[in-house]
Write a protein that holds these residues in place. Structure first.
Motif, mmCIF file in Angstrom:
data_model
loop_
_atom_site.group_PDB
_atom_site.id
_atom_site.type_symbol
_atom_site.label_atom_id
_atom_site.label_comp_id
_atom_site.label_asym_id
_atom_site.label_seq_id
_atom_site.Cartn_x
_atom_site.Cartn_y
_atom_site.Cartn_z
ATOM 1 N N ASN A 50 0.914 -1.107 -0.017
ATOM 2 C CA ASN A 50 -0.055 0.032 0.082
ATOM 3 C C ASN A 50 0.930 1.346 -0.161
ATOM 4 N N PHE A 51 0.195 2.363 -0.082
ATOM 5 C CA PHE A 51 0.957 3.830 -0.030
ATOM 6 C C PHE A 51 1.259 3.718 1.591
ATOM 7 N N THR A 97 -10.227 5.219 -4.914
ATOM 8 C CA THR A 97 -9.445 5.794 -3.883
ATOM 9 C C THR A 97 -8.818 4.813 -3.161
ATOM 10 N N LEU A 101 -4.905 3.375 -3.273
ATOM 11 C CA LEU A 101 -4.082 3.673 -2.287
ATOM 12 C C LEU A 101 -3.488 2.302 -1.466
#
Length: 450
Positions: A50-51, A97, A101
């Protein structure tokens, strides 16, 4: 400013774009299931990269992500139809989103652009014509929109293309070696595989890419060159779609032309029964200052983000620091090799760790050449060992080559990556110098020794 920003203009381009955009995001959602993207990226892996900072975003267990994307597809259909538009668009924007992410293995700039456009479209009056909402509630029906809406979208597109062009202004692109590398993997394409290996094709791709990205918006803005720009845009994006197979992005980019053609032309071609708006009212909203402030901050961020890599040490092509969210599209080829060791802090015993058992093949290809993914893998290994009652240090020997060059060490193999902290705003010293800086450092070292 009021006269320019808040003068009402015809909204034909916006409502047509909503229909096309809704269709494309529907295809993106259902297509991700049909092509196996959801399975490979979100279902099969044990975890996702993930980010950093969004570790709480992980795929739903089992087959949950298939239902997740199917629901996104339903919201896409509702956006296309313009039914409960703002709720449907907001739901899709939020869900996309989260997908964006929660994983970086499949990173494409059009995923980022989709996220931005989804949120932008939530707040635009794109459902006030050619929609079920307008049909069911005549109070919201309107053939017009404020002028700032049009220029908001045009400026967003302009930023994307301009930075995409500027990012290509570096030696390996300018000498056409990067396009040559890209085309090498396309030699088996039916009919055009051989043609794509021609030297003149590589040079054409290199400089047409630079010039197209730099000039397409000005060409579309000027009435005399608009049709030429549109024809070039269609060829350029269809070529990219066929050769690079990058999903909906080429078609979304072609649809941007709707913001440049006059309402008269669009209505004649697509909506001959639509009311043509010509009144040109100036309607200043009560929240004018807030609106102007939000738009200003948004564009400051959009202009600043792609510049941030200049404030990091070394070359972004090597370190990846500042690469994402910067419209650095189709720029380089990177590959690497990785060995991982863990050291038991209690016994001092050092053993090689089978890191490939933790990641999928797709994840492995990505993690081997990207420092942030290597750091995340080290954290994952340390946590996994801790859960088994072992306190360990994690060391990695990662070697990377950029654009077909020689392999060089990417990170310092004597640093315990599991003990390092991640910073979004400064360079990480455990990332070794890029080949160019490494050569310069070695040369300076030898010169000082003499």
């Amino acid at each position: 400013m009021n006269k320019w920003l808040f003068k009402h203009i015809d909204n034909t381009g916006l409502v047509l774009f909503r229909v096309i955009f809704g269709f494309l995001i529907t295809v993106e959602a259902f297509g991700a299931i049909a092509t196996g993207w959801v399975r490979r990226t979100l279902v099969e892996p044990e975890f996702t990269f993930n980010f950093i900072g969004f570790e709480f975003l992980q795929p739903l267990p089992g087959t949950g992500m298939y239902y997740y994307f199917a629901l996104m597809g339903v919201f896409g259909v509702l956006v296309t139809l313009g039914y409960k538009y703002r709720y449907s668009m907001a739901a899709y924007a939020l869900m996309w989103t989260c997908v964006y992410l929660m994983q970086k293995t499949s990173y494409n700039n059009h995923y980022y652009l989709m996220m931005l456009l989804c949120w932008i479209m939530v707040f635009l009056p794109a459902h006030r014509w050619l929609s079920l909402d307008a049909k069911l509630n005549s109070d919201i029906k309107s053939p017009s929109m404020p002028r700032w809406v049009l220029w908001f979208l045009i400026l967003q597109v302009w930023i994307v293309y301009t930075y995409a062009s500027v990012a290509k202004w570096y030696p390996d692109w300018l000498d056409a070696s990067v396009p040559a590398l890209f085309m090498k993997g396309k030699s088996d394409y039916w009919l055009i595989g051989g043609l794509l290996q021609e030297n003149w094709v590589h040079w054409s791709i290199a400089y047409v890419g630079i010039l197209f990205d730099l000039l397409i918006v000005p060409l579309m803005l000027w009435k005399r060159t608009r049709v030429l720009g549109f024809v070039i845009s269609i060829f350029f994006h269809l070529f990219n779609s066929f050769v690079f197979q990058i999903g909906i992005f080429p078609y979304m980019s072609i649809a941007f032309a709707l913001f440049f053609f006059s309402p008269e032309i669009l209505q004649k071609r697509f909506l001959p029964n639509k009311t043509r708006y010509t009144e040109g009212e100036i309607i200043v909203p009560k929240h004018k200052q807030l609106l102007v402030g939000v738009l200003s901050v948004y564009f400051i961020v959009q202009i600043a983000l792609p510049l941030r890599h200049w404030f990091f040490k070394d070359d972004v092509l090597w370190t990846e620091e500042g690469h994402r969210l910067s419209w650095r599209m189709m720029l380089r080829s990177k590959s690497g090799s990785l060995s991982v060791w863990v050291v038991d802090k209690n016994t001092g015993k050092r053993v090689r760790y089978p890191h490939h058992t933790l990641v999928s093949k797709k994840q492995l290809r990505a993690v081997q050449s990207k420092p942030d993914l290597l750091w995340q893998l080290a954290q994952r290994i340390e946590a996994k060992e801790a859960a088994a009652g072992r306190d360990v240090e994690v060391y990695m020997d990662a070697r990377v080559r950029v654009n077909g060059g020689a392999y060089f060490a990417l990170i310092e193999p004597t640093v315990d990556l599991a003990a390092e902290k991640w910073s979004h705003f400064k360079h990480h010293d455990w990332i070794l110098p890029s080949p160019k800086n490494y050569m310069e450092r070695e040369y300076n070292k030898k010169s000082s020794d003499k």
